[in-house]
Design an enzyme around this catalytic site. Structure first.
Site, short mmCIF file in Angstrom:
data_model
loop_
_atom_site.label_atom_id
_atom_site.label_comp_id
_atom_site.label_asym_id
_atom_site.label_seq_id
_atom_site.Cartn_x
_atom_site.Cartn_y
_atom_site.Cartn_z
N SER A 46 0.86 -1.18 0.00
CA SER A 46 0.00 0.00 0.00
C SER A 46 0.90 1.23 0.00
CB SER A 46 -0.93 -0.01 1.22
OG SER A 46 -0.20 0.04 2.42
N HIS A 159 -3.39 -5.92 2.35
CA HIS A 159 -2.50 -6.98 2.85
C HIS A 159 -3.20 -8.33 3.01
CE1 HIS A 159 0.34 -3.75 4.71
NE2 HIS A 159 0.37 -3.76 3.40
N GLN A 167 -6.61 -1.73 7.03
CA GLN A 167 -5.46 -2.60 6.81
C GLN A 167 -4.90 -3.29 8.06
OE1 GLN A 167 -2.35 -1.27 3.84
NE2 GLN A 167 -1.15 -1.08 5.68
N GLU A 168 -4.77 -2.52 9.15
CA GLU A 168 -4.08 -3.09 10.30
C GLU A 168 -4.76 -2.77 11.62
OE1 GLU A 168 0.08 -1.92 10.15
OE2 GLU A 168 -0.05 -1.87 7.97
N GLU A 209 1.54 -9.28 6.93
CA GLU A 209 2.35 -8.92 8.09
C GLU A 209 2.16 -9.89 9.24
OE1 GLU A 209 1.53 -4.76 8.77
OE2 GLU A 209 2.62 -4.20 6.95
N ASP A 246 -4.05 1.10 11.69
CA ASP A 246 -3.58 1.70 10.44
C ASP A 246 -4.60 1.34 9.36
OD1 ASP A 246 -2.48 2.70 8.19
OD2 ASP A 246 -0.74 1.36 8.14
N GLU A 290 -3.11 5.60 12.34
CA GLU A 290 -2.20 5.95 11.24
C GLU A 290 -3.00 6.02 9.94
OE1 GLU A 290 1.04 3.15 11.01
OE2 GLU A 290 1.15 3.34 8.83
N ASP A 317 1.63 8.24 7.42
CA ASP A 317 2.51 7.30 6.70
C ASP A 317 2.52 7.74 5.23
OD1 ASP A 317 3.70 5.17 5.40
OD2 ASP A 317 2.17 3.70 5.90
N LYS A 342 9.82 5.13 7.38
CA LYS A 342 10.20 3.97 6.58
C LYS A 342 11.37 4.39 5.70
CE LYS A 342 5.52 1.98 6.01
NZ LYS A 342 4.31 2.08 5.16
N HIS A 370 8.49 -1.26 9.58
CA HIS A 370 8.75 -2.24 8.55
C HIS A 370 7.90 -1.92 7.31
CE1 HIS A 370 5.04 -4.91 9.64
NE2 HIS A 370 4.77 -3.63 9.67
N ARG A 371 8.00 -2.75 6.27
CA ARG A 371 7.08 -2.73 5.13
C ARG A 371 6.34 -4.06 5.11
NH1 ARG A 371 7.46 1.96 1.90
NH2 ARG A 371 5.33 1.25 1.58
N SER A 372 5.28 -4.13 4.31
CA SER A 372 4.56 -5.41 4.25
C SER A 372 5.42 -6.50 3.60
CB SER A 372 3.23 -5.24 3.53
OG SER A 372 3.39 -4.56 2.32
N LYS A 393 6.81 -0.34 14.60
CA LYS A 393 5.69 -1.10 14.04
C LYS A 393 6.30 -2.16 13.15
CE LYS A 393 2.83 0.10 10.51
NZ LYS A 393 1.59 0.45 9.78
P1 PGA Z 1 3.07 -1.21 3.13
O1 PGA Z 1 2.16 -1.22 4.43
O2 PGA Z 1 4.44 -1.61 3.53
O3 PGA Z 1 2.38 -2.19 2.24
O4 PGA Z 1 3.03 0.20 2.60
C1 PGA Z 1 2.59 -0.80 5.68
C2 PGA Z 1 1.85 0.42 6.14
O5 PGA Z 1 0.94 0.93 5.44
O6 PGA Z 1 2.16 0.93 7.19
ZN ZN Z 2 0.62 2.63 6.98
#
Ligand code: PGA
Ligand code: ZN
Length: 434
Positions: A46, A159, A167-168, A209, A246, A290, A317, A342, A370-372, A393
């Protein structure tokens, strides 16, 4: 000064795999004294539109076009000759050379993946040459703040298919006395969630994740599931364990500038999204949200920050993409009060550390992330500790690429003993601004 032993004498790159089975860039840097540094670059799904460019080969005959041989070649043919002979301790100089060689704002020429691999491997080589851990090499202090983790328990959005729109859904061990205790609580709750899902005949498969990705009847049902699991595990919501979200709202933002909650058949305006977050905030122990709004919906971001920003961490983000120019705009507009960091969104270690500094100087919280698409690389742990960010995170307490980070923090906590501080919920507090 005599001859520097930390001079770079070898630079090598190769294509390796990330946790989604996609190729990514690994860089190795050797120094004259025989020391060596290595880094592997992660990859998002994402991704924000304003991120630095991740260079892919676009050659459909390999890895569905996702190969990174061009980025690898850029490291070996263009970057290596330009940095060999320079001192790895001079990180800012090396990163300056990388930026000049690339020559664009978004790292489109050489690729942020090529640049970041070199930048981080340089730092590791220098730390290894000094025979100290990277966090200490970056910032030598008597004590260190370990990051409080925001752990991904439920995955949705980009994800995981057929799961929540958001997403999270994460848990934060705010009441733990140590990182070890915090991660233990989270891992215990992770197993409880699996049990609850099996009892309800829901899927126990996981998302990118490592969080579970069941098909639930609504987005809010995910929050109720988390609360049930916290209580069943014998912990107190809010006091022991808080919730962090998130939603990655850019992903559900339509060209008509509306937020589409397809799992509930609802379409919301920006101000209705703000109302939703304020309502959830009043019903659940949510300490951090987030990307509750889309990456260019600045006015809604300001509205949300006015509504709940004094009591809730609001992390940008996709909004900020670790970019100082976008962060400056957020500070000016009162959009958010924290930044997700990131390194691969911006491309060099120096720019990453500068973004953290700018945020901290302006009362914004900083969260290393991190990243996904991840790997065994755990550089972000060292960056979180070196910068006293107090937050990280890095996914579920499961899957090797996620536990690589948690295990590195456990190691550092063990080695530092009483010189490691775990602050629980404190790093999430919002600095009062007049
Ligand atoms: P991404 O997701 O690494 O796929 O961008 C992580 C996030 O959105 O925080
Ligand atoms: Zn994010």
């Amino acid at each position: 000064m005599g001859a520097k032993k930390s001079r770079i004498d070898r630079v090598w790159a190769r294509e390796v795999l990330d946790s989604r089975g996609n190729p990514t860039v690994e860089v190795e840097i050797g120094l004259e004294d025989g020391s060596h540094g290595r880094a592997i670059v992660p990859s998002g799904a994402s991704t924000g539109a304003h991120e630095a460019v991740e260079l892919r080969d676009e050659d459909s005959s390999r890895y569905g076009g996702k190969g990174v041989l061009k980025a690898v070649a850029n490291v070996q043919n263009i970057i290596a000759p330009a940095i060999i002979g320079y001192d790895a301790e001079n990180q800012t100089k090396i990163d300056r050379i990388l930026l000049d060689l690339d020559g664009t704002n978004n790292k489109a020429t050489l690729g942020a993946n090529a640049l970041l691999g070199v930048s981080l491997a340089t730092a590791w080589a220098a730390a290894n040459s000094a025979r100290i851990p990277l966090y200490r090499y970056l910032n030598d202090q008597p004590t260190y703040v370990l990051p409080t983790p925001m752990c991904n328990l439920l995955n949705g959005g980009a994800h995981a298919t057929n799961s929540t729109d958001f997403q999270e859904f994460m848990l934060v061990p705010v009441g733990a006395n140590s990182f070890q205790q915090g991660i233990q609580w989270i891992a215990e709750i992770y197993q409880v969630i699996k049990q609850i899902l099996s009892e309800q005949n829901l899927a126990t498969t996981v998302g990118d994740e490592g969080g579970f990705a069941p098909t639930l009847e609504s987005n809010q049902a995910a929050l109720d599931l988390l609360i049930e699991a916290i209580v069943r595990a014998g912990k107190k919501p809010e006091k022991d364990i808080a919730i962090a979200l998130d939603p990655a709202a850019t992903e559900i933002f339509s060209p008509e500038e509306m937020y589409e909650l397809s799992c509930e058949n609802k379409i919301l305006t920006g101000s209705e999204m703000v109302n939703l977050w304020a309502e959830w905030r009043s019903l659940y122990p949510i300490i951090s949200i987030e990307d509750g709004l889309a990456e260019d919906d600045w006015s809604s971001w300001t509205l949300l920050t006015e509504r709940i920003g004094l009591t809730t961490q609001l992390v940008g983000d996709d909004l900020f993409v670790t970019n100082q120019e976008r962060l400056k705009r957020g500070i000016r507009l009162g959009a958010g009060n924290a930044i997700l960091i990131k390194p691969n969104q911006i491309g060099t270690l120096t720019e990453t550390l500068e973004a953290i500094k700018m945020a901290q100087q302006n009362g914004f919280n900083t969260v290393l992330s991190h990243r996904s698409g991840e790997t065994e690389d755990h550089t972000i742990v060292h960056l979180a500790i070196a910068t006293s960010s107090g937050q990280i995170k890095t996914g579920a307490p499961a899957r090797g690429e996620r536990t690589a980070k948690y295990n590195e923090i456990l190691r550092i906590e063990d080695i530092l003993g009483k010189n490691a501080l775990y602050l629980g919920g404190e790093p999430f507090q919002i600095e009062k601004r007049n």
